[in-house]
Design a protein around this motif. Structure first.
Motif, PDB file in Angstrom:
ATOM      1  N   PRO A   1       0.802  -1.232   0.000  1.00 16.89           N
ATOM      2  CA  PRO A   1       0.000   0.000   0.000  1.00 16.89           C
ATOM      3  C   PRO A   1       0.831   1.277   0.000  1.00 16.89           C
ATOM      4  O   PRO A   1       0.313   2.344  -0.330  1.00 16.89           O
ATOM      5  N   ASP A   2       2.115   1.187   0.331  1.00 17.06           N
ATOM      6  CA  ASP A   2       2.966   2.370   0.369  1.00 17.06           C
ATOM      7  C   ASP A   2       3.756   2.580  -0.919  1.00 17.06           C
ATOM      8  O   ASP A   2       4.556   3.520  -1.004  1.00 17.06           O
ATOM      9  N   LEU A   3       3.557   1.742  -1.895  1.00 18.15           N
ATOM     10  CA  LEU A   3       4.298   1.848  -3.155  1.00 18.15           C
ATOM     11  C   LEU A   3       3.941   3.151  -3.871  1.00 18.15           C
ATOM     12  O   LEU A   3       2.777   3.457  -4.086  1.00 18.15           O
ATOM     13  N   ASP A   4       4.970   3.895  -4.255  1.00 21.71           N
ATOM     14  CA  ASP A   4       4.774   5.161  -4.965  1.00 21.71           C
ATOM     15  C   ASP A   4       4.738   4.883  -6.469  1.00 21.71           C
ATOM     16  O   ASP A   4       5.703   4.322  -7.015  1.00 21.71           O
ATOM     17  N   VAL A   5       3.666   5.267  -7.127  1.00 22.79           N
ATOM     18  CA  VAL A   5       3.486   5.025  -8.558  1.00 22.79           C
ATOM     19  C   VAL A   5       3.507   6.360  -9.288  1.00 22.79           C
ATOM     20  O   VAL A   5       2.717   7.252  -8.980  1.00 22.79           O
ATOM     21  N   THR A   6       4.412   6.490 -10.248  1.00 21.03           N
ATOM     22  CA  THR A   6       4.523   7.713 -11.032  1.00 21.03           C
ATOM     23  C   THR A   6       4.469   7.380 -12.518  1.00 21.03           C
ATOM     24  O   THR A   6       4.622   6.216 -12.911  1.00 21.03           O
ATOM     25  N   TYR A   7       4.301   8.420 -13.344  1.00 24.07           N
ATOM     26  CA  TYR A   7       4.243   8.262 -14.802  1.00 24.07           C
ATOM     27  C   TYR A   7       5.268   9.204 -15.415  1.00 24.07           C
ATOM     28  O   TYR A   7       5.406  10.362 -14.985  1.00 24.07           O
ATOM     29  N   SER A   8       5.992   8.726 -16.421  1.00 19.74           N
ATOM     30  CA  SER A   8       7.049   9.542 -17.000  1.00 19.74           C
ATOM     31  C   SER A   8       7.324   9.120 -18.435  1.00 19.74           C
ATOM     32  O   SER A   8       7.051   7.978 -18.829  1.00 19.74           O
ATOM     33  N   VAL A   9       7.893  10.068 -19.200  1.00 22.12           N
ATOM     34  CA  VAL A   9       8.327   9.743 -20.561  1.00 22.12           C
ATOM     35  C   VAL A   9       9.653   8.982 -20.528  1.00 22.12           C
ATOM     36  O   VAL A   9      10.074   8.432 -21.552  1.00 22.12           O
ATOM     37  N   ASP A  10      10.314   8.960 -19.375  1.00 27.71           N
ATOM     38  CA  ASP A  10      11.543   8.174 -19.225  1.00 27.71           C
ATOM     39  C   ASP A  10      11.212   6.687 -19.271  1.00 27.71           C
ATOM     40  O   ASP A  10      10.057   6.284 -19.055  1.00 27.71           O
ATOM     41  N   PRO A  11      12.207   5.836 -19.528  1.00 32.13           N
ATOM     42  CA  PRO A  11      11.947   4.390 -19.570  1.00 32.13           C
ATOM     43  C   PRO A  11      11.353   3.908 -18.246  1.00 32.13           C
ATOM     44  O   PRO A  11      11.721   4.403 -17.176  1.00 32.13           O
ATOM     45  N   PRO A  12      10.434   2.949 -18.297  1.00 33.88           N
ATOM     46  CA  PRO A  12       9.840   2.404 -17.064  1.00 33.88           C
ATOM     47  C   PRO A  12      10.908   1.781 -16.173  1.00 33.88           C
ATOM     48  O   PRO A  12      11.947   1.301 -16.650  1.00 33.88           O
ATOM     49  N   GLY A  13      10.638   1.782 -14.883  1.00 33.74           N
ATOM     50  CA  GLY A  13      11.586   1.190 -13.949  1.00 33.74           C
ATOM     51  C   GLY A  13      10.968   1.039 -12.574  1.00 33.74           C
ATOM     52  O   GLY A  13       9.884   1.563 -12.295  1.00 33.74           O
ATOM     53  N   MET A  14      11.672   0.334 -11.711  1.00 38.10           N
ATOM     54  CA  MET A  14      11.177   0.103 -10.358  1.00 38.10           C
ATOM     55  C   MET A  14      12.340   0.112  -9.381  1.00 38.10           C
ATOM     56  O   MET A  14      13.402  -0.442  -9.654  1.00 38.10           O
TER      57      MET A  14
ATOM     58  N   GLU B   1      13.047   0.166  -4.786  1.00 35.50           N
ATOM     59  CA  GLU B   1      12.480  -0.416  -3.576  1.00 35.50           C
ATOM     60  C   GLU B   1      11.185   0.267  -3.174  1.00 35.50           C
ATOM     61  O   GLU B   1      10.281  -0.369  -2.624  1.00 35.50           O
ATOM     62  N   GLU B   2      11.049   1.550  -3.461  1.00 34.54           N
ATOM     63  CA  GLU B   2       9.893   2.313  -2.986  1.00 34.54           C
ATOM     64  C   GLU B   2       9.021   2.875  -4.095  1.00 34.54           C
ATOM     65  O   GLU B   2       7.942   3.394  -3.816  1.00 34.54           O
ATOM     66  N   ARG B   3       9.456   2.785  -5.346  1.00 34.66           N
ATOM     67  CA  ARG B   3       8.740   3.490  -6.411  1.00 34.66           C
ATOM     68  C   ARG B   3       8.673   2.682  -7.686  1.00 34.66           C
ATOM     69  O   ARG B   3       9.587   1.934  -8.013  1.00 34.66           O
ATOM     70  N   VAL B   4       7.573   2.875  -8.426  1.00 35.97           N
ATOM     71  CA  VAL B   4       7.395   2.295  -9.752  1.00 35.97           C
ATOM     72  C   VAL B   4       7.155   3.445 -10.735  1.00 35.97           C
ATOM     73  O   VAL B   4       6.331   4.326 -10.477  1.00 35.97           O
ATOM     74  N   ARG B   5       7.892   3.421 -11.827  1.00 40.00           N
ATOM     75  CA  ARG B   5       7.723   4.452 -12.866  1.00 40.00           C
ATOM     76  C   ARG B   5       7.098   3.801 -14.094  1.00 40.00           C
ATOM     77  O   ARG B   5       7.688   2.925 -14.718  1.00 40.00           O
ATOM     78  N   LEU B   6       5.889   4.255 -14.446  1.00 40.45           N
ATOM     79  CA  LEU B   6       5.134   3.694 -15.564  1.00 40.45           C
ATOM     80  C   LEU B   6       5.198   4.621 -16.778  1.00 40.45           C
ATOM     81  O   LEU B   6       5.500   5.810 -16.637  1.00 40.45           O
ATOM     82  N   PRO B   7       4.906   4.087 -17.966  1.00 39.54           N
ATOM     83  CA  PRO B   7       4.903   4.940 -19.165  1.00 39.54           C
ATOM     84  C   PRO B   7       3.857   6.057 -19.055  1.00 39.54           C
ATOM     85  O   PRO B   7       2.782   5.854 -18.486  1.00 39.54           O
TER      86      PRO B   7
END
Length: 309
Positions: free
Chosen positions: A27-40, A42-48
């Motif tokens: 429940p504490d996972l930080d989810v963001t969106y970016s034009v940068d390549p996706p990645g993960m 320990e605390e964050r997920v970067r989506l397209p």
């Protein structure tokens, strides 16, 4: 994330972020969106990034990427992964591709809704890399083919067309080289450590065993044997000879450290002997001389013989 009624993509991104946290069981996972390549991390997920237009490809790619990261967080243990990671680059690529297929297959089996999303992600990546245009195995990445093979055998489902092309180019070779190992796939799929050992056998079968590095399980067994040997060496001899030697060494050490005690003890002993002799003479009756000391013959000659002066 605040919803913007003028941008329908914002509502979708908020819902996808919540679904990702639930799927990842974090429940504490930080989810963001970016034009940068996706990645993960320990605390964050970067989506397209998703544009205001919300094209079908954007939505499917974002969902598939989110599901893949969430399943990795839920079914993948980094410490186990690192323990069995091979040393060489090609071996690591094979190992990583097979492990990715493993946790995505488990997620699709437990939550079938993720299957279509992950297929969309696989299709997008394969087409972007031009896998659908390849005609020879030497042009196709063996590591990706190994991951596709694990996915195909475990799900018994067809792969997206571009990915299937890569698998078809390498499948005959992989099954010929590692057919016996592949027969164990279903038995190890749910156990990451067992699957890691399976993947290392696959890598060896495919000709990259020299890149595996040291076997971590063999190191553990060697460590146990060394510990037992050390314990055996430290254990005293049952005859007690070691204890006796230790006492002698300790006594000699004490004498060497206090040599003045030996001289003093020797002096006291000689004085005591002299006093005892005087005391014996004092106890005799007055006027009587003490008997002469008995002399032992110094040779076999006659005892009456006198030395000529």
């Amino acid at each position: 994330m605040v919803s913007n009624p003028d941008n329908p993509a914002e509502s979708f991104k908020k819902a996808l972020a919540e679904a990702t946290r639930v799927l990842a069981d974090d429940p504490d996972l930080d989810v963001t969106y970016s034009v940068d390549p996706p990645g993960m991390t320990e605390e964050r997920v970067r989506l397209p990034q998703i544009s205001r237009r919300m094209t079908r490809e954007e939505v499917l790619l974002a969902r598939g990427t989110a599901d893949a990261f969430a399943l990795r967080r839920k079914y993948h243990d980094p410490s186990t992964y690192n323990r069995y990671t091979p040393a060489g680059k090609m071996a690591r690529d094979l190992y990583d591709a097979m492990e990715t297929a493993r946790y995505e297959v488990i997620g699709a089996r437990e939550m079938p809704g993720t299957s279509g999303n992950i297929d969309a992600k696989i299709s997008h990546e394969a087409r972007r890399r031009g896998y659908d245009q390849l005609t020879q195995a030497s042009e196709a990445p063996l590591a990706m083919a190994a991951g596709y093979l694990i996915r195909s055998l475990a799900t018994e489902r067809a792969l997206p067309e571009s990915a299937q092309n890569v698998l078809d180019l390498w499948r005959a070779f992989m099954e010929a080289q590692a057919g016996k190992t592949l027969s164990d796939l279903s038995a190890v799929l749910d156990d990451q450590a067992a699957f890691a050992k399976f993947a290392r056998r696959m890598i060896d079968d495919l000709g990259y065993g020299d890149q595996l590095g040291e076997d971590p399980d063999a190191e553990d067994e060697g460590g146990d044997e060394d510990a037992q040997a050390d314990d055996q060496e430290d254990r005293p001899d049952s005859t007690g000879q070691d204890d006796q030697n230790d006492e002698e060494v300790e006594a000699a050490s004490e004498r060497s450290q206090h040599p003045e005690q030996d001289d003093g003890e020797a002096q006291i002993t000689m004085d005591d002997a002299a006093d005892a002799e005087v005391a014996d003479e004092a106890d005799m009756p007055e006027g009587e001389a003490p008997p002469p000391p008995t002399q032992q013959p110094i040779s076999e000659a006659s005892p009456d013989y006198e030395v000529y002066a």
